[in-house]
Design a protein around this motif. Sequence first.
Motif, PDB file in Angstrom:
ATOM      1  N   LEU A 577       0.006   3.134  -0.960  1.00  7.42           N
ATOM      2  CA  LEU A 577      -0.451   2.299   0.147  1.00  7.42           C
ATOM      3  C   LEU A 577       0.722   1.934   1.070  1.00  7.42           C
ATOM      4  CD1 LEU A 577      -2.632  -0.148  -1.964  1.00  7.42           C
ATOM      5  CD2 LEU A 577      -3.536   1.503  -0.357  1.00  7.42           C
ATOM      6  N   SER A 578       1.919   2.494   0.805  1.00  5.57           N
ATOM      7  CA  SER A 578       3.133   2.040   1.471  1.00  5.57           C
ATOM      8  C   SER A 578       3.236   2.462   2.932  1.00  5.57           C
ATOM      9  CB  SER A 578       4.364   2.527   0.714  1.00  5.57           C
ATOM     10  OG  SER A 578       4.327   3.934   0.604  1.00  5.57           O
ATOM     11  N   SER A 579       2.140   3.010   3.497  1.00  6.51           N
ATOM     12  CA  SER A 579       2.139   3.312   4.929  1.00  6.51           C
ATOM     13  C   SER A 579       2.217   2.027   5.747  1.00  6.51           C
ATOM     14  CB  SER A 579       0.871   4.077   5.299  1.00  6.51           C
ATOM     15  OG  SER A 579      -0.268   3.318   4.952  1.00  6.51           O
ATOM     16  N   ASP A 580       1.960   0.883   5.079  1.00  9.36           N
ATOM     17  CA  ASP A 580       2.070  -0.405   5.764  1.00  9.36           C
ATOM     18  C   ASP A 580       3.161  -1.222   5.069  1.00  9.36           C
ATOM     19  OD1 ASP A 580       1.688  -2.704   7.219  1.00  9.36           O
ATOM     20  OD2 ASP A 580      -0.048  -3.343   6.067  1.00  9.36           O
ATOM     21  N   PRO A 581       4.463  -0.930   5.321  1.00 12.02           N
ATOM     22  CA  PRO A 581       5.546  -1.592   4.573  1.00 12.02           C
ATOM     23  C   PRO A 581       5.577  -3.098   4.769  1.00 12.02           C
ATOM     24  CG  PRO A 581       6.404  -0.264   6.391  1.00 12.02           C
ATOM     25  CD  PRO A 581       4.969   0.087   6.256  1.00 12.02           C
ATOM     26  N   GLU A 582       5.210  -3.574   5.962  1.00 17.38           N
ATOM     27  CA  GLU A 582       5.231  -5.021   6.198  1.00 17.38           C
ATOM     28  C   GLU A 582       4.178  -5.726   5.350  1.00 17.38           C
ATOM     29  OE1 GLU A 582       5.052  -6.105  10.284  1.00 17.38           O
ATOM     30  OE2 GLU A 582       6.806  -4.930  10.852  1.00 17.38           O
ATOM     31  N   GLY A 583       2.972  -5.133   5.293  1.00 21.77           N
ATOM     32  CA  GLY A 583       1.902  -5.713   4.473  1.00 21.77           C
ATOM     33  C   GLY A 583       2.276  -5.723   3.002  1.00 21.77           C
ATOM     34  N   ILE A 584       2.897  -4.611   2.538  1.00 18.82           N
ATOM     35  CA  ILE A 584       3.324  -4.516   1.140  1.00 18.82           C
ATOM     36  C   ILE A 584       4.403  -5.560   0.847  1.00 18.82           C
ATOM     37  CG2 ILE A 584       4.599  -3.060  -0.492  1.00 18.82           C
ATOM     38  CD1 ILE A 584       1.820  -2.131  -0.307  1.00 18.82           C
ATOM     39  N   LYS A 585       5.394  -5.676   1.751  1.00 18.76           N
ATOM     40  CA  LYS A 585       6.482  -6.642   1.536  1.00 18.76           C
ATOM     41  C   LYS A 585       5.938  -8.067   1.459  1.00 18.76           C
ATOM     42  CE  LYS A 585      11.014  -8.072   3.331  1.00 18.76           C
ATOM     43  NZ  LYS A 585      10.737  -9.495   3.187  1.00 18.76           N
ATOM     44  N   GLU A 586       4.954  -8.353   2.303  1.00 22.66           N
ATOM     45  CA  GLU A 586       4.355  -9.700   2.288  1.00 22.66           C
ATOM     46  C   GLU A 586       3.720  -9.998   0.935  1.00 22.66           C
ATOM     47  OE1 GLU A 586       0.756 -12.156   4.499  1.00 22.66           O
ATOM     48  OE2 GLU A 586       1.532 -10.339   5.433  1.00 22.66           O
ATOM     49  N   ILE A 587       2.990  -9.016   0.399  1.00 26.16           N
ATOM     50  CA  ILE A 587       2.337  -9.205  -0.908  1.00 26.16           C
ATOM     51  C   ILE A 587       3.376  -9.345  -2.015  1.00 26.16           C
ATOM     52  CG2 ILE A 587       0.795  -8.149  -2.613  1.00 26.16           C
ATOM     53  CD1 ILE A 587      -0.617  -6.767  -0.240  1.00 26.16           C
ATOM     54  N   ILE A 588       4.446  -8.509  -1.974  1.00 27.81           N
ATOM     55  CA  ILE A 588       5.507  -8.580  -2.994  1.00 27.81           C
ATOM     56  C   ILE A 588       6.183  -9.947  -2.958  1.00 27.81           C
ATOM     57  CG2 ILE A 588       7.791  -7.691  -3.618  1.00 27.81           C
ATOM     58  CD1 ILE A 588       6.773  -4.894  -2.883  1.00 27.81           C
ATOM     59  N   ASP A 589       6.474 -10.448  -1.758  1.00 27.30           N
ATOM     60  CA  ASP A 589       7.125 -11.763  -1.632  1.00 27.30           C
ATOM     61  C   ASP A 589       6.254 -12.867  -2.235  1.00 27.30           C
ATOM     62  OD1 ASP A 589       9.319 -10.658  -0.448  1.00 27.30           O
ATOM     63  OD2 ASP A 589       8.708 -11.126   1.617  1.00 27.30           O
ATOM     64  N   ILE A 590       4.934 -12.770  -1.999  1.00 25.77           N
ATOM     65  CA  ILE A 590       4.002 -13.763  -2.561  1.00 25.77           C
ATOM     66  C   ILE A 590       4.072 -13.716  -4.088  1.00 25.77           C
ATOM     67  CG2 ILE A 590       1.556 -14.348  -2.874  1.00 25.77           C
ATOM     68  CD1 ILE A 590       1.137 -13.353   0.046  1.00 25.77           C
ATOM     69  N   LYS A 591       4.095 -12.507  -4.632  1.00 26.52           N
ATOM     70  CA  LYS A 591       4.107 -12.357  -6.094  1.00 26.52           C
ATOM     71  C   LYS A 591       5.431 -12.842  -6.691  1.00 26.52           C
ATOM     72  CE  LYS A 591       0.581  -8.786  -6.236  1.00 26.52           C
ATOM     73  NZ  LYS A 591      -0.422  -9.669  -6.821  1.00 26.52           N
ATOM     74  N   LYS A 592       6.545 -12.608  -5.990  1.00 30.42           N
ATOM     75  CA  LYS A 592       7.839 -13.101  -6.472  1.00 30.42           C
ATOM     76  C   LYS A 592       7.885 -14.627  -6.461  1.00 30.42           C
ATOM     77  CE  LYS A 592      10.721  -9.061  -5.487  1.00 30.42           C
ATOM     78  NZ  LYS A 592      11.795  -8.475  -4.656  1.00 30.42           N
ATOM     79  N   SER A 593       7.256 -15.222  -5.453  1.00 30.05           N
ATOM     80  CA  SER A 593       7.180 -16.688  -5.397  1.00 30.05           C
ATOM     81  C   SER A 593       6.357 -17.223  -6.576  1.00 30.05           C
ATOM     82  CB  SER A 593       6.525 -17.147  -4.085  1.00 30.05           C
ATOM     83  OG  SER A 593       7.307 -16.761  -2.987  1.00 30.05           O
ATOM     84  N   GLU A 594       5.292 -16.508  -6.899  1.00 26.84           N
ATOM     85  CA  GLU A 594       4.458 -16.914  -8.047  1.00 26.84           C
ATOM     86  C   GLU A 594       5.254 -16.831  -9.342  1.00 26.84           C
ATOM     87  OE1 GLU A 594       0.357 -15.477  -8.348  1.00 26.84           O
ATOM     88  OE2 GLU A 594       0.536 -14.745  -6.300  1.00 26.84           O
ATOM     89  N   ILE A 595       6.092 -15.794  -9.471  1.00 21.99           N
ATOM     90  CA  ILE A 595       6.930 -15.661 -10.670  1.00 21.99           C
ATOM     91  C   ILE A 595       7.901 -16.839 -10.766  1.00 21.99           C
ATOM     92  CG2 ILE A 595       8.786 -14.297 -11.737  1.00 21.99           C
ATOM     93  CD1 ILE A 595       7.353 -11.776 -10.722  1.00 21.99           C
ATOM     94  N   PHE A 596       8.536 -17.181  -9.644  1.00 14.36           N
ATOM     95  CA  PHE A 596       9.488 -18.295  -9.630  1.00 14.36           C
ATOM     96  C   PHE A 596       8.803 -19.599 -10.061  1.00 14.36           C
ATOM     97  CE2 PHE A 596      11.380 -21.909  -7.352  1.00 14.36           C
ATOM     98  CZ  PHE A 596      12.685 -21.860  -7.835  1.00 14.36           C
ATOM     99  N   LEU A 597       7.634 -19.880  -9.483  1.00 13.89           N
ATOM    100  CA  LEU A 597       6.898 -21.113  -9.833  1.00 13.89           C
ATOM    101  C   LEU A 597       6.444 -21.094 -11.290  1.00 13.89           C
ATOM    102  CD1 LEU A 597       4.758 -21.507  -6.575  1.00 13.89           C
ATOM    103  CD2 LEU A 597       6.711 -22.911  -7.273  1.00 13.89           C
TER     104      LEU A 597
END
Length: 616
Positions: A577-597
């Motif tokens: 699905l990486s044809s949309d790198p910005e969308g992917i990065k946004e989702i990854i950042d959300i998941k990393k924030s969830e890991i931190f919390l």
Amino acid sequence: MAKYRDESKSEILSIANIVDIISERVPLKKAGSLLKGRCPFHQEKTPSFIVNPQKNIYKCFGCGKGGDVIGFLMEYERFDFIQTLEYLAEKYHITLSKEEQPEEDDKKRMVSINLKALSFFKDQFDRNRSKLEHFVNKRKLTGEMIKRFSIGYAPDGFAILYSHLKNSSYSDKILIDLGLIKIAQNGSPIDKFRDRVMFPIFDELGNLSGFGGRALAQKEGVPKYLNSSDSLLYNKSKILYGLFHGKQAILEQKEAIIVEGYLDIISLFKHGIENVVAPCGTSVTEQQLLLLKRYANSLVFCFDGDEAGKAAAIKVAPLSLKLNFNSFVVTLPVDHDPDTYINHFGKDDFLRYVKQHRKDILDYIISYHKSKGIDELEISRMVIELLLEINDPLTVEFTLKKTALKLGVSINALREVYLDKKRQYPQQQKSGETVIQLSESKKTSNIGIKLANIQKNIKDLEIKLFCIFLKYPSLLKRENISSIKNEKLQLILNELFESVQTNQFFSADFFITQQANELTLQQINFIKSKMDDIPDIDEKKEIFEINEFISRLKKLYIHEKIEFLNQEIIELENSYLSSDPEGIKEIIDIKKSEIFLSKKQIDNIKNATQSNISGD
């Protein structure tokens, strides 16, 4: 089955909108240029189901399922490939291009002939009412059931149906292939079904596939039942009588009652019992059970009370175990079948009998062979042989434990013999089984192993807490129940809490045995065996241990969530699905924030536990 040109699939994929199709079934939210939601194919709390409108594909980073709109509908709706194409073609007004297939033309002609034969049989039933009156009254066939199951009659003549069909210029060959006529010794074509009550056989989609005929009068040398020959339309080992009429009831109840005959089905339907099917003149086959697997996870074999009925149940037992059904056997009284029993005693008595006399399939196997004078050692070997084809380790373990208990043999000895035989047993990789590729990253493999260990620890701890509360229900508090995330255990603990509060709790053994609607017999026996491992306790000390267990469980749940998130991040980083790198990065950042919390939550639980220990 129709075949369509490759361009039909391409046209559908270019027109069908995957967002429209999925959003009709799954709530989706925007995530950049992508959409996300909770996966419909597995339980999850953090959405990991991603839809890419640009590529017209979906992917779940939790369970791994993904593909195009056709694959989604096949998985979600249980359509086959052709059904999916036809569904989408109708929805988007697409004309499908069929391949030229002589076989398909033959099938169309066969369907047309079968329908003409059915119309003929139904007409003959009406014309011969006086001749059929005794049979109809004896079998208590109502007008509603005759109409619903399209029951007909093949008249007692040598070539009446043949003459009727030849008026439509059908060839003898196709009539022979369908099994409607046969060639007599003198070389003349004659009707295969003569002086028989006719039961049309429909496949699960309602297509008329063949016929079963029951002799109206028993004559020497004439079989009581006669079925259509196997043809392009009909394969007796792959079709179940009554499934088309009863599949909705089976799906709702998740249980199918398997009987032996057409009249058994019709009588049960007449009395309002519709989750029933029957094989068509054959023993129950693996293909038929695989067909039922789409609709049910529990089977009740309700065969005749004679020796043939008992032997039929024994014959099908290995298949039901192999396919991991929760299976039971009901043996009716001698001289009764489901048709005669329900017509004589009524619906309530039939259901009561089934409930009281249903035996777990393993119990039935053991008791049947004991009744034949076979000793415990030989029965143990038989059970082990049955288990060799079963790939589910829990089913194997439950079955070995139960066999050991029933036969009074050592569970360790049974395990040793089973494992020794299993090592020698030819291993075949299951179709669709995921193979770890050599190119798979070590990081992904380690996460998978770590997650599996966490989930095992969660399960062990949930069961331990559950068994403590079951053995010492006075220790159970309402707030403890929500600490266990297993929904089935939560439901049972709520019932336990209510029964204690209302003074309805008598004993742990009695209570857990009453949970047959929620737990299989194997699970009930497993829980009972685990309860035996819970030692006698000092209640004050046990309250402290319970709180400690709950803290550990909370941390494990969070660790599990973190591992899922790590797994999803790796999938996203390597995603198609990486044809949309910005969308992917946004989702990854959300998941990393969830890991931190999540890690902060673990620290808070640790601090709270240490504070309780020190008495602050």
